[in-house]
Design a protein around this motif. Structure first.
Motif, mmCIF file in Angstrom:
data_model
loop_
_atom_site.group_PDB
_atom_site.id
_atom_site.type_symbol
_atom_site.label_atom_id
_atom_site.label_comp_id
_atom_site.label_asym_id
_atom_site.label_seq_id
_atom_site.Cartn_x
_atom_site.Cartn_y
_atom_site.Cartn_z
ATOM 1 N N GLU A 72 8.005 -29.382 -4.863
ATOM 2 C CA GLU A 72 8.789 -29.625 -6.082
ATOM 3 C C GLU A 72 10.234 -29.940 -5.748
ATOM 4 O O GLU A 72 10.852 -30.831 -6.341
ATOM 5 N N GLY A 73 10.801 -29.189 -4.793
ATOM 6 C CA GLY A 73 12.169 -29.473 -4.386
ATOM 7 C C GLY A 73 12.296 -30.832 -3.735
ATOM 8 O O GLY A 73 13.275 -31.557 -3.960
ATOM 9 N N LYS A 74 11.318 -31.182 -2.905
ATOM 10 C CA LYS A 74 11.355 -32.494 -2.270
ATOM 11 C C LYS A 74 11.226 -33.608 -3.303
ATOM 12 O O LYS A 74 11.914 -34.631 -3.220
ATOM 13 N N LEU A 75 10.360 -33.380 -4.331
ATOM 14 C CA LEU A 75 10.212 -34.374 -5.399
ATOM 15 C C LEU A 75 11.509 -34.533 -6.170
ATOM 16 O O LEU A 75 11.947 -35.657 -6.464
ATOM 17 N N HIS A 76 12.140 -33.428 -6.499
ATOM 18 C CA HIS A 76 13.418 -33.476 -7.220
ATOM 19 C C HIS A 76 14.467 -34.220 -6.407
ATOM 20 O O HIS A 76 15.232 -35.040 -6.948
ATOM 21 N N GLN A 77 14.515 -33.931 -5.134
ATOM 22 C CA GLN A 77 15.511 -34.583 -4.275
ATOM 23 C C GLN A 77 15.232 -36.073 -4.139
ATOM 24 O O GLN A 77 16.150 -36.897 -4.190
ATOM 25 N N ILE A 102 20.100 -37.212 -15.606
ATOM 26 C CA ILE A 102 19.368 -38.459 -15.829
ATOM 27 C C ILE A 102 19.953 -39.166 -17.038
ATOM 28 O O ILE A 102 20.796 -38.617 -17.769
ATOM 29 N N TRP A 103 19.477 -40.377 -17.261
ATOM 30 C CA TRP A 103 19.907 -41.132 -18.443
ATOM 31 C C TRP A 103 19.204 -40.573 -19.669
ATOM 32 O O TRP A 103 17.986 -40.317 -19.667
ATOM 33 N N THR A 104 19.974 -40.368 -20.739
ATOM 34 C CA THR A 104 19.422 -39.896 -22.014
ATOM 35 C C THR A 104 19.960 -40.769 -23.137
ATOM 36 O O THR A 104 21.110 -41.228 -23.088
ATOM 37 N N PRO A 105 19.176 -41.021 -24.159
ATOM 38 C CA PRO A 105 19.659 -41.853 -25.282
ATOM 39 C C PRO A 105 20.716 -41.124 -26.097
ATOM 40 O O PRO A 105 20.668 -39.897 -26.263
ATOM 41 N N ARG A 106 21.657 -41.876 -26.590
ATOM 42 C CA ARG A 106 22.723 -41.330 -27.441
ATOM 43 C C ARG A 106 22.412 -41.686 -28.893
ATOM 44 O O ARG A 106 22.614 -42.817 -29.311
ATOM 45 N N TYR A 116 19.564 -42.049 -7.846
ATOM 46 C CA TYR A 116 19.452 -42.305 -9.292
ATOM 47 C C TYR A 116 20.835 -42.514 -9.906
ATOM 48 O O TYR A 116 21.801 -41.823 -9.555
ATOM 49 N N LYS A 117 20.938 -43.458 -10.810
ATOM 50 C CA LYS A 117 22.173 -43.745 -11.521
ATOM 51 C C LYS A 117 21.927 -43.534 -13.020
ATOM 52 O O LYS A 117 21.058 -44.168 -13.609
ATOM 53 N N SER A 118 22.694 -42.628 -13.593
ATOM 54 C CA SER A 118 22.508 -42.310 -15.022
ATOM 55 C C SER A 118 23.485 -43.050 -15.928
ATOM 56 O O SER A 118 23.550 -42.773 -17.126
ATOM 57 N N ASP A 119 24.242 -44.001 -15.365
ATOM 58 C CA ASP A 119 25.258 -44.690 -16.160
ATOM 59 C C ASP A 119 24.703 -45.864 -16.945
ATOM 60 O O ASP A 119 25.373 -46.369 -17.844
ATOM 61 N N TYR A 120 23.513 -46.323 -16.640
ATOM 62 C CA TYR A 120 22.964 -47.482 -17.339
ATOM 63 C C TYR A 120 21.491 -47.229 -17.645
ATOM 64 O O TYR A 120 20.872 -46.294 -17.108
ATOM 65 N N ARG A 121 20.941 -48.094 -18.479
ATOM 66 C CA ARG A 121 19.562 -47.914 -18.921
ATOM 67 C C ARG A 121 18.588 -47.968 -17.746
ATOM 68 O O ARG A 121 18.702 -48.852 -16.891
ATOM 69 N N PRO A 122 17.614 -47.070 -17.692
ATOM 70 C CA PRO A 122 16.691 -47.001 -16.548
ATOM 71 C C PRO A 122 15.551 -48.016 -16.656
ATOM 72 O O PRO A 122 14.378 -47.648 -16.834
ATOM 73 N N VAL A 123 15.889 -49.283 -16.593
ATOM 74 C CA VAL A 123 14.881 -50.351 -16.625
ATOM 75 C C VAL A 123 15.135 -51.274 -15.442
ATOM 76 O O VAL A 123 16.280 -51.478 -15.011
ATOM 77 N N LYS A 124 14.059 -51.837 -14.885
ATOM 78 C CA LYS A 124 14.174 -52.748 -13.757
ATOM 79 C C LYS A 124 14.534 -54.155 -14.201
ATOM 80 O O LYS A 124 15.102 -54.934 -13.425
ATOM 81 N N ASP A 125 14.212 -54.480 -15.447
ATOM 82 C CA ASP A 125 14.589 -55.774 -16.019
ATOM 83 C C ASP A 125 15.498 -55.501 -17.213
ATOM 84 O O ASP A 125 15.111 -54.791 -18.156
ATOM 85 N N GLU A 128 11.786 -45.886 -15.874
ATOM 86 C CA GLU A 128 11.081 -46.601 -14.818
ATOM 87 C C GLU A 128 11.462 -46.137 -13.410
ATOM 88 O O GLU A 128 10.793 -46.487 -12.434
ATOM 89 N N PHE A 129 12.525 -45.349 -13.299
ATOM 90 C CA PHE A 129 12.968 -44.875 -11.979
ATOM 91 C C PHE A 129 12.578 -43.421 -11.729
ATOM 92 O O PHE A 129 13.010 -42.838 -10.722
ATOM 93 N N LEU A 130 11.819 -42.824 -12.616
ATOM 94 C CA LEU A 130 11.423 -41.417 -12.453
ATOM 95 C C LEU A 130 9.904 -41.272 -12.378
ATOM 96 O O LEU A 130 9.335 -40.310 -12.908
ATOM 97 N N SER A 131 9.249 -42.204 -11.751
ATOM 98 C CA SER A 131 7.799 -42.127 -11.573
ATOM 99 C C SER A 131 7.462 -41.842 -10.111
ATOM 100 O O SER A 131 8.239 -42.180 -9.203
ATOM 101 N N TRP A 132 6.337 -41.222 -9.868
ATOM 102 C CA TRP A 132 5.909 -40.883 -8.513
ATOM 103 C C TRP A 132 4.389 -40.759 -8.458
ATOM 104 O O TRP A 132 3.707 -40.710 -9.478
ATOM 105 N N THR A 133 3.885 -40.679 -7.235
ATOM 106 C CA THR A 133 2.455 -40.502 -7.008
ATOM 107 C C THR A 133 2.184 -39.018 -6.792
ATOM 108 O O THR A 133 2.697 -38.438 -5.806
ATOM 109 N N PRO A 134 1.449 -38.354 -7.663
ATOM 110 C CA PRO A 134 1.260 -36.895 -7.549
ATOM 111 C C PRO A 134 0.676 -36.465 -6.218
ATOM 112 O O PRO A 134 1.015 -35.388 -5.700
#
Length: 421
Positions: free
Chosen positions: A35-40, A115-119, A46-55, A93-99
């Motif tokens: 869990e710690g390794k996943l969090h790290q 993380i990025w959160t909607p306002r 990760y950048k929380s200043d802009y929307r988490p989309v690849k496009d 889109e930047f917070l996905s992983w393979t379990p």
């Protein structure tokens, strides 16, 4: 000497750097679990200043659900505050992983400030209070990048109230939520398909009962911006005042003073009891007007109809006072009444109109008769007959005033007295 100092400087620099850097001793370092390794790994770049989309052309769909807990409504200031747990879900889109790479972990908790959160802003917020559109809570992140945050928020909005049926009024207050700067093509707010508003744990605030909550999504299309949309979530709260207290203080006593005024019209004007009672009724009207003024906003858009009732009832009571003074004057007259008064009185009392004259004033007044006999030579019988004509006319006039007052009060009660639907 200079050579020794030059050799010591790197050593001291190394010691200071190790202290400032806070290097942990080797025996104190912990091995990161999955869990710690996943969090790290998720937050290392990760950048929380802009929307988490690849496009950047991709819109983030944010689903919203309100679980209402409490509503406080200040009718004097025309503001209301909604306390609720607001569930918001979107895909990062930047917070996905393979379990399978992290011990089959499918969910992880991450603080919202990491993380990025909607306002989500309240557009009709109370400007006198600072209300941040940021959320601070622990969010649940799934392995497919779906983020769910459920912060406890309090939103204070402006609500123009209608007091026409006070204190049995029902208020309709609306809140508009949306993104302050992002367009619908960037952040799109929608409702949960099931139960967009949850009332399972809701508790009514003091003096108000929540009747219904309606939700509607506004597309936000405007002529000024044909290529962009600004969607909003509209929540309409229907609240009913708990009127048991105000009704006991204002409505019921208003009916009592009406009965007091009408009862005074059935009393004789020989003594001052009738005048005292009707004056007390007029004083009661002023008291109730003051009491109502303490309980309603001073700058309301409309006037409570109970105020109009008390106002008109005060006019009727004032007319009753003037009529009482007139009857007291008529009762003391001993000169012969005009012919038209005698004719009208005998015509009414001898025909069916006699059933309308139900007030009977006491004609006996020996002290006045004795005084009259000493002033001129008229016989006692003539004086008594003249006094009787005036008293019969006073009875007729008083009966007519009573009937008119009853009719007026019936109209006022049905038109102006509010009732609980």
């Amino acid at each position: 000497m200079c050579t020794k100092l030059g050799a010591l400087i790197p050593l001291w620099a190394l010691i200071v750097a190790s202290v400032i850097g806070g290097d942990c001793p080797a025996d104190r370092e912990q091995t990161l679990h999955d869990e710690g390794k996943l969090h790290q790994d998720l937050l290392c770049a990760y950048k929380s200043d802009y929307r988490p989309v690849k496009d950047h052309k991709t819109s983030i769909q944010v689903k919203v659900r309100f679980a209402l807990k409490y509503i406080s409504f200040d009718s004097l200031e025309e503001t209301f505050t909604v306390h609720s747990w607001v569930a918001m879900t979107w895909k990062d889109e930047f917070l996905s992983w393979t379990p399978s790479n992290y011990g089959d972990i499918k969910e992880i908790q991450i603080e919202s400030h990491e993380i990025w959160t909607p306002r989500m802003a309240l557009f009709n917020a109370d400007a006198s209070l600072y209300q941040s559109d940021s959320i601070y809570t622990t969010c649940l992140v799934a392995n497919d990048g779906v983020v769910t945050c459920v912060p406890h928020l309090a939103h204070s909005g402006i609500c123009r109230i209608s007091l026409r049926r006070w204190p049995y009024d029902v208020q309709n207050c609306t809140m508009y939520f949306g993104s302050w700067m992002h367009t619908g093509e960037q952040v799109n707010y929608t409702f949960y398909q099931k139960q967009p508003v949850v009332l399972d744990d809701y508790n009514n605030g003091p003096g108000w009962k929540l009747l219904n909550v309606a939700n509607e999504r506004l597309s936000g299309k405007y002529s000024c911006c044909p290529n962009s949309t600004y969607p909003m979530l509209k929540y309409t709260f229907l609240m009913k005042r708990e009127a048991a207290g105000p009704a006991a203080i204002v409505v019921v006593p208003s009916i009592v003073i009406v009965m007091l005024t009408l009862t005074s019209l059935l009393l004789d004007v020989k003594d001052n009891i009738r005048l005292i009672i009707v004056c007390f009724s007029l004083f009661g009207h002023f008291i109730f007007l003051t009491e109502i003024g303490y309980n309603i906003p001073k700058h309301s858009a409309d006037t409570p109809i109970i105020l109009l009732f008390v106002r008109d009832s005060m006019i009727v009571t004032l007319v009753t006072i003037l009529e009482t003074l007139l009857l007291m004057s008529l009762r003391r007259r001993t000169l012969p009444a005009p012919t038209w008064i005698v004719t009208v009185t005998r015509l009414v009392t001898s025909g069916p109109g006699k059933y309308v004259v139900f007030t009977e004033f006491d004609p006996s007044d020996l002290s006045d008769n004795k005084n009259i006999l000493t002033e001129d030579g008229s016989s006692k019988e003539e004086r008594a007959r003249a006094a009787s004509d005036w008293i019969q006319f006073a009875n007729l006039l008083n009966s007519c005033i009573f009937i008119v007052s009853v009719f007026v009060y019936l109209v006022l009660i049905f038109a102006y007295i509010p009732y609980d639907n």
